[in-house]
Design a protein around this motif. Structure first.
Motif, short mmCIF file in Angstrom:
data_model
loop_
_atom_site.label_atom_id
_atom_site.label_comp_id
_atom_site.label_asym_id
_atom_site.label_seq_id
_atom_site.Cartn_x
_atom_site.Cartn_y
_atom_site.Cartn_z
N GLY A 86 -22.49 -16.14 -22.28
CA GLY A 86 -23.19 -17.08 -23.14
C GLY A 86 -24.57 -16.58 -23.55
N SER A 87 -25.24 -15.87 -22.66
CA SER A 87 -26.60 -15.43 -22.92
C SER A 87 -26.81 -14.03 -22.34
CB SER A 87 -27.59 -16.42 -22.28
OG SER A 87 -28.91 -15.93 -22.34
N ILE A 88 -27.12 -13.08 -23.22
CA ILE A 88 -27.40 -11.72 -22.79
C ILE A 88 -28.79 -11.34 -23.27
CG2 ILE A 88 -26.72 -9.29 -22.93
CD1 ILE A 88 -23.88 -10.25 -23.67
N THR A 89 -29.62 -10.95 -22.33
CA THR A 89 -30.95 -10.44 -22.65
C THR A 89 -31.00 -8.98 -22.24
OG1 THR A 89 -31.99 -12.60 -22.31
CG2 THR A 89 -33.43 -10.67 -22.18
N VAL A 90 -31.47 -8.14 -23.14
CA VAL A 90 -31.63 -6.72 -22.88
C VAL A 90 -33.12 -6.43 -22.86
CG1 VAL A 90 -31.21 -4.38 -23.74
CG2 VAL A 90 -29.43 -6.14 -23.97
N ALA A 91 -33.58 -5.75 -21.81
CA ALA A 91 -34.99 -5.39 -21.70
C ALA A 91 -35.12 -3.88 -21.65
CB ALA A 91 -35.60 -6.01 -20.45
N ALA A 92 -35.83 -3.32 -22.62
CA ALA A 92 -36.06 -1.87 -22.67
C ALA A 92 -37.06 -1.57 -23.78
CB ALA A 92 -34.75 -1.13 -22.95
N PRO A 93 -37.90 -0.56 -23.56
CA PRO A 93 -38.86 -0.20 -24.61
C PRO A 93 -38.23 0.52 -25.79
CG PRO A 93 -39.12 1.23 -22.70
CD PRO A 93 -38.11 0.18 -22.33
N GLU A 94 -37.06 1.11 -25.58
CA GLU A 94 -36.30 1.77 -26.64
C GLU A 94 -34.88 1.25 -26.58
OE1 GLU A 94 -37.48 3.93 -28.92
OE2 GLU A 94 -39.49 3.77 -28.05
N ALA A 95 -34.16 1.27 -27.71
CA ALA A 95 -32.79 0.75 -27.73
C ALA A 95 -31.95 1.52 -28.72
CB ALA A 95 -32.80 -0.73 -28.11
N ARG A 110 -30.76 -8.28 -34.05
CA ARG A 110 -31.00 -8.81 -35.40
C ARG A 110 -29.99 -9.89 -35.75
NH1 ARG A 110 -31.84 -3.24 -36.52
NH2 ARG A 110 -29.72 -3.05 -37.37
N GLU A 111 -28.75 -9.73 -35.29
CA GLU A 111 -27.68 -10.70 -35.56
C GLU A 111 -27.74 -11.90 -34.61
OE1 GLU A 111 -24.14 -8.36 -35.20
OE2 GLU A 111 -24.48 -7.30 -37.09
N LYS A 112 -28.72 -11.92 -33.72
CA LYS A 112 -28.91 -13.01 -32.75
C LYS A 112 -27.75 -13.15 -31.77
CE LYS A 112 -32.69 -14.48 -34.93
NZ LYS A 112 -33.78 -13.61 -34.80
N LYS A 113 -27.04 -12.06 -31.52
CA LYS A 113 -25.96 -12.09 -30.54
C LYS A 113 -26.48 -11.82 -29.14
CE LYS A 113 -22.38 -11.01 -33.83
NZ LYS A 113 -21.37 -10.07 -34.28
N ILE A 114 -27.63 -11.16 -29.07
CA ILE A 114 -28.32 -10.92 -27.81
C ILE A 114 -29.81 -11.10 -28.07
CG2 ILE A 114 -26.60 -9.25 -27.00
CD1 ILE A 114 -28.76 -7.05 -27.58
N THR A 157 -25.44 -0.16 -23.56
CA THR A 157 -24.82 -0.62 -24.80
C THR A 157 -23.33 -0.88 -24.59
OG1 THR A 157 -26.45 0.54 -26.14
CG2 THR A 157 -24.37 -0.04 -27.22
N ARG A 158 -22.65 0.03 -23.88
CA ARG A 158 -21.22 -0.18 -23.59
C ARG A 158 -21.01 -1.45 -22.78
NH1 ARG A 158 -20.87 5.39 -22.15
NH2 ARG A 158 -20.66 4.76 -19.97
N ARG A 159 -21.87 -1.69 -21.82
CA ARG A 159 -21.72 -2.88 -20.98
C ARG A 159 -22.01 -4.16 -21.76
NH1 ARG A 159 -23.34 -0.41 -15.08
NH2 ARG A 159 -21.58 1.02 -15.12
N VAL A 160 -23.01 -4.11 -22.60
CA VAL A 160 -23.30 -5.27 -23.47
C VAL A 160 -22.10 -5.55 -24.37
CG1 VAL A 160 -24.72 -6.08 -25.40
CG2 VAL A 160 -25.81 -5.09 -23.37
N GLU A 161 -21.55 -4.51 -24.97
CA GLU A 161 -20.37 -4.67 -25.84
C GLU A 161 -19.23 -5.34 -25.07
OE1 GLU A 161 -19.74 -4.03 -29.01
OE2 GLU A 161 -21.25 -2.60 -29.67
N SER A 204 -19.68 -17.95 -19.51
CA SER A 204 -20.06 -18.61 -20.76
C SER A 204 -21.39 -19.35 -20.68
CB SER A 204 -18.95 -19.56 -21.23
OG SER A 204 -18.76 -20.60 -20.29
N GLU A 205 -21.79 -19.77 -19.50
CA GLU A 205 -23.07 -20.46 -19.36
C GLU A 205 -24.00 -19.72 -18.40
OE1 GLU A 205 -22.79 -24.68 -18.83
OE2 GLU A 205 -21.07 -24.80 -20.16
N LYS A 206 -23.71 -18.46 -18.17
CA LYS A 206 -24.54 -17.64 -17.28
C LYS A 206 -25.52 -16.81 -18.10
CE LYS A 206 -22.30 -18.94 -13.63
NZ LYS A 206 -22.85 -20.03 -12.86
N ARG A 207 -26.66 -16.54 -17.50
CA ARG A 207 -27.68 -15.72 -18.14
C ARG A 207 -27.62 -14.31 -17.54
NH1 ARG A 207 -31.43 -20.42 -16.40
NH2 ARG A 207 -30.37 -19.62 -14.59
N ILE A 208 -27.35 -13.35 -18.40
CA ILE A 208 -27.21 -11.97 -17.96
C ILE A 208 -28.39 -11.16 -18.48
CG2 ILE A 208 -25.78 -9.89 -18.10
CD1 ILE A 208 -23.38 -11.83 -18.38
#
Length: 152
Positions: free
Chosen positions: A38-47, A56-60, A27-31, A13-17
């Motif tokens: 608590g914090s999920i950042t995805v880095a990729a040039p395409e998604a 867009r929903e500010k969930k990640i 996408t499956r792993r993010v889901e 809940s307070e870890k940065r992933i």
């Protein structure tokens, strides 16, 4: 013979992933992580559209760009989930140099942890893994277990 991985439930809940990659596996792993992290950042040039929607929903947070090792600086856990084995291996190397637990989708031997199949019902959380050996078998067991829990 290498010992099996120990099942460990961790408070994220307070870890940065950091998830590097934004294709089907990422996408499956993010889901799977959404209810736990608590914090999920995805880095990729395409998604995938789902990653874009979650951003867009500010969930990640989605960083529309290619991986560089400075991205791991603030991460507590990293998932190397690109379609480029060389990039995934570089991510693992960078994480190990910083003692950051890492999961590499392309090579189970490089993983510090595995991604389990998950069942979640209220306060009950179950994780299923075969140590990266038989994903189909684990999926079948998880689905059978879910059907059992539907009765309660």
């Amino acid at each position: 013979m290498k010992k099996p991985y120990f099942p460990l439930f961790v408070d994220l809940s307070e870890k940065r992933i950091l998830v590097v990659g934004a294709g089907k596996i990422a996408t499956r792993r993010v889901e799977s992580l959404l209810d736990f992290a608590g914090s999920i950042t995805v880095a990729a040039p395409e998604a995938t559209e789902r990653i874009r929607q979650l951003s867009r929903e500010k969930k990640i947070c989605w960083i529309n760009g290619i991986y560089h090792k400075d991205m791991t600086e603030e991460a507590d856990f990293v998932l190397a989930a690109t379609d480029d084995d060389v990039c995934n291996t570089r991510i693992v190397k960078d994480c190990k140099a910083r003692n950051i637990p890492v999961n590499a989708c392309h090579k189970k031997e490089l993983c510090d942890f595995y991604f389990p199949g998950i069942i979640r019902r209220e306060n009950l959380v179950m994780g299923f893994t075969s140590g990266g050996q038989d994903h189909q078998k684990i999926r079948e067991i998880r689905e059978k277990t879910e059907r059992i829990f539907e009765q309660y």
